[in-house]
Design a protein around this motif. Structure first.
Motif, short mmCIF file in Angstrom:
data_model
loop_
_atom_site.label_atom_id
_atom_site.label_comp_id
_atom_site.label_asym_id
_atom_site.label_seq_id
_atom_site.Cartn_x
_atom_site.Cartn_y
_atom_site.Cartn_z
N CYS A 1 8.84 25.98 62.27
CA CYS A 1 7.84 24.94 61.98
C CYS A 1 7.81 23.85 63.06
CB CYS A 1 8.11 24.30 60.63
SG CYS A 1 8.10 25.47 59.24
N THR A 2 8.63 23.99 64.08
CA THR A 2 8.70 22.99 65.14
C THR A 2 7.81 23.39 66.31
OG1 THR A 2 10.99 22.47 64.53
CG2 THR A 2 10.25 21.74 66.70
N LEU A 3 6.94 22.51 66.73
CA LEU A 3 6.03 22.78 67.85
C LEU A 3 6.75 22.63 69.18
CD1 LEU A 3 2.91 20.72 66.65
CD2 LEU A 3 3.33 23.17 66.32
N PRO A 4 6.28 23.33 70.23
CA PRO A 4 6.88 23.19 71.56
C PRO A 4 6.90 21.75 72.05
CG PRO A 4 5.45 25.11 71.51
CD PRO A 4 5.26 24.40 70.21
N ILE A 5 5.84 20.98 71.76
CA ILE A 5 5.81 19.59 72.20
C ILE A 5 6.92 18.79 71.53
CG2 ILE A 5 4.14 18.91 70.40
CD1 ILE A 5 4.16 17.54 73.97
N GLU A 6 7.27 19.14 70.29
CA GLU A 6 8.36 18.45 69.58
C GLU A 6 9.69 18.75 70.25
OE1 GLU A 6 8.21 18.21 65.06
OE2 GLU A 6 7.01 20.01 65.49
N ARG A 7 9.91 20.01 70.63
CA ARG A 7 11.18 20.39 71.27
C ARG A 7 11.36 19.62 72.58
NH1 ARG A 7 13.64 24.86 69.02
NH2 ARG A 7 12.37 26.06 67.54
N ALA A 8 10.27 19.45 73.31
CA ALA A 8 10.34 18.69 74.56
C ALA A 8 10.68 17.23 74.29
CB ALA A 8 9.02 18.80 75.31
N LEU A 9 10.04 16.65 73.28
CA LEU A 9 10.32 15.26 72.92
C LEU A 9 11.77 15.08 72.48
CD1 LEU A 9 7.03 14.49 70.97
CD2 LEU A 9 7.78 13.31 73.05
N GLU A 10 12.28 16.04 71.73
CA GLU A 10 13.67 15.98 71.28
C GLU A 10 14.62 16.06 72.47
OE1 GLU A 10 14.10 19.18 68.54
OE2 GLU A 10 12.82 18.27 67.00
N TYR A 11 14.34 16.99 73.39
CA TYR A 11 15.22 17.17 74.54
C TYR A 11 15.29 15.88 75.38
CZ TYR A 11 17.53 19.45 78.46
OH TYR A 11 18.42 19.81 79.43
N HIS A 12 14.14 15.21 75.50
CA HIS A 12 14.10 13.98 76.30
C HIS A 12 14.45 12.75 75.47
CE1 HIS A 12 12.56 15.62 80.08
NE2 HIS A 12 11.85 16.45 79.35
N GLN A 13 14.90 12.99 74.24
CA GLN A 13 15.37 11.93 73.35
C GLN A 13 14.31 10.84 73.16
OE1 GLN A 13 19.07 10.92 75.39
NE2 GLN A 13 20.22 12.32 74.08
N MET A 14 13.08 11.28 72.94
CA MET A 14 11.97 10.37 72.70
C MET A 14 11.66 10.36 71.20
SD MET A 14 9.44 11.16 75.93
CE MET A 14 9.97 10.78 77.62
N THR A 15 11.81 9.21 70.59
CA THR A 15 11.62 9.08 69.15
C THR A 15 10.16 9.37 68.77
OG1 THR A 15 13.33 7.38 69.09
CG2 THR A 15 11.87 7.53 67.18
N HIS A 16 9.99 10.20 67.76
CA HIS A 16 8.64 10.60 67.36
C HIS A 16 8.65 11.09 65.91
CE1 HIS A 16 10.65 14.32 68.42
NE2 HIS A 16 9.77 14.96 67.67
N GLN A 17 7.49 11.14 65.30
CA GLN A 17 7.34 11.73 63.98
C GLN A 17 7.23 13.24 64.13
OE1 GLN A 17 3.50 11.34 62.00
NE2 GLN A 17 4.52 10.92 60.04
N SER A 18 7.95 13.99 63.30
CA SER A 18 7.88 15.45 63.37
C SER A 18 6.55 15.95 62.84
CB SER A 18 9.02 16.08 62.57
OG SER A 18 8.79 15.91 61.18
N PHE A 19 6.20 17.18 63.22
CA PHE A 19 4.95 17.78 62.75
C PHE A 19 5.02 18.00 61.24
CE2 PHE A 19 2.16 21.71 62.41
CZ PHE A 19 0.97 20.99 62.46
N GLU A 20 6.19 18.39 60.74
CA GLU A 20 6.33 18.61 59.30
C GLU A 20 6.14 17.30 58.52
OE1 GLU A 20 8.94 21.98 57.67
OE2 GLU A 20 10.14 21.12 59.32
#
Length: 287
Positions: free
Chosen positions: A96-115
């Protein structure tokens, strides 16, 4: 100083390399970048966020959108259904995780998840569609985090590609061809002063930051004959900063279009006015 994490950096480098070497396979995509007069908005006078940066950014954004189309979502939903009885595996796979989310997580950028975004819409991943993804990315854009991510990845990819003179030559030939096709059109009023005549940009002084970037990339040596231009061996050797694609051939005033030559190579090898560079590089150590 660029703090590079190289998350999918070479993946994007490879995509851009393929697009530049096989442009006929990507004409529709490239036309959106430089066609129908858009080339005029890619021009400038040695901007630090160069034309090559803009192409990289354009491709990265396109890839992230393509990775979240209906086909992608269908594959992820099928995966979710197939392993429904194996929750431990699903937690590891995270379909359920989008590729853009994985990139944001890797770069430690706080964001709301798609779920979480879907929860706010009272939806589940199994019910979502591409429109939901576009709305999610729009929300990331509005928060500013999307632009921060794309800009950072763009700078990492540029850091790698800028060192490949043969590839930047291909890029600049492509841009020159696009500018040449606009010879009979009138450029926007706000950039008229950039031109000496239709399709030909004015020669301007090359800024110090461009000369420094090119000097260090080319290791202080003529890229064609390997003559030392650092001044440490011979004070008479003169450094020349040369447009890879000449301005007379619709070349750009862009850092990606500049290379280091000695005076003799600049006068002799570039006499025909064609795009010339070298794919020879000084190794960091001897083999």
């Amino acid at each position: 100083m660029l703090e590079a994490k190289f998350y999918e950096t070479y993946y994007f480098c490879n995509i851009i390399k393929n697009i530049l070497h096989y442009p006929d396979d990507y004409l529709r995509k490239l036309n959106a970048f430089y066609g129908d007069g858009t080339i005029y908005y890619r021009l400038g006078t040695f901007r630090k966020y160069s034309a090559l940066h803009e192409l990289i950014e354009f491709i990265i954004e396109d890839v992230y959108y393509e990775q979240a189309d209906e086909k992608f979502l269908s594959e992820k939903k099928a995966l979710l259904e197939r392993f429904r009885e194996l929750p431990i595996l699903l937690r590891h796979m995270r379909p359920c995780t989008l590729p853009i989310e994985r990139a944001l997580e890797y770069h430690q950028m706080t964001h709301q998840s798609f779920e979480a975004f879907l929860d706010n819409q009272e939806k589940h991943f199994t019910d979502c569609n591409a429109d939901d993804v576009y709305e999610y990315i729009l929300e990331l854009r509005e928060s500013g985090i999307f632009e921060l991510l794309i800009e950072h990845i763009t700078k990492e990819v540029f850091h790698v590609l800028f060192q490949n003179r043969e590839l930047v030559k291909v890029f600049n030939i492509m841009m020159a061809d696009a500018l040449e096709r606009e010879e009979d059109s009138t450029p926007p009023v706000e950039i008229e002063e950039l031109f000496s005549k239709p399709g030909i940009l004015k020669r301007v002084a090359i800024p110090k930051w461009v000369r420094r970037a090119v000097f260090y990339r080319d290791r202080g040596r003529c890229v064609l004959c390997d003559k030392d231009l650092s001044g440490q061996v011979n004070l008479e050797n003169q450094e020349n900063y040369d447009h890879i694609v000449p301005l007379a051939k619709h070349g750009l005033n862009d850092v990606s279009n500049i290379q280091l030559l000695c005076k003799e190579c600049n006068q002799n090898e570039k006499r025909a006015g064609e795009a010339v560079t070298s794919n020879k590089y000084q190794s960091w150590y001897k083999y």
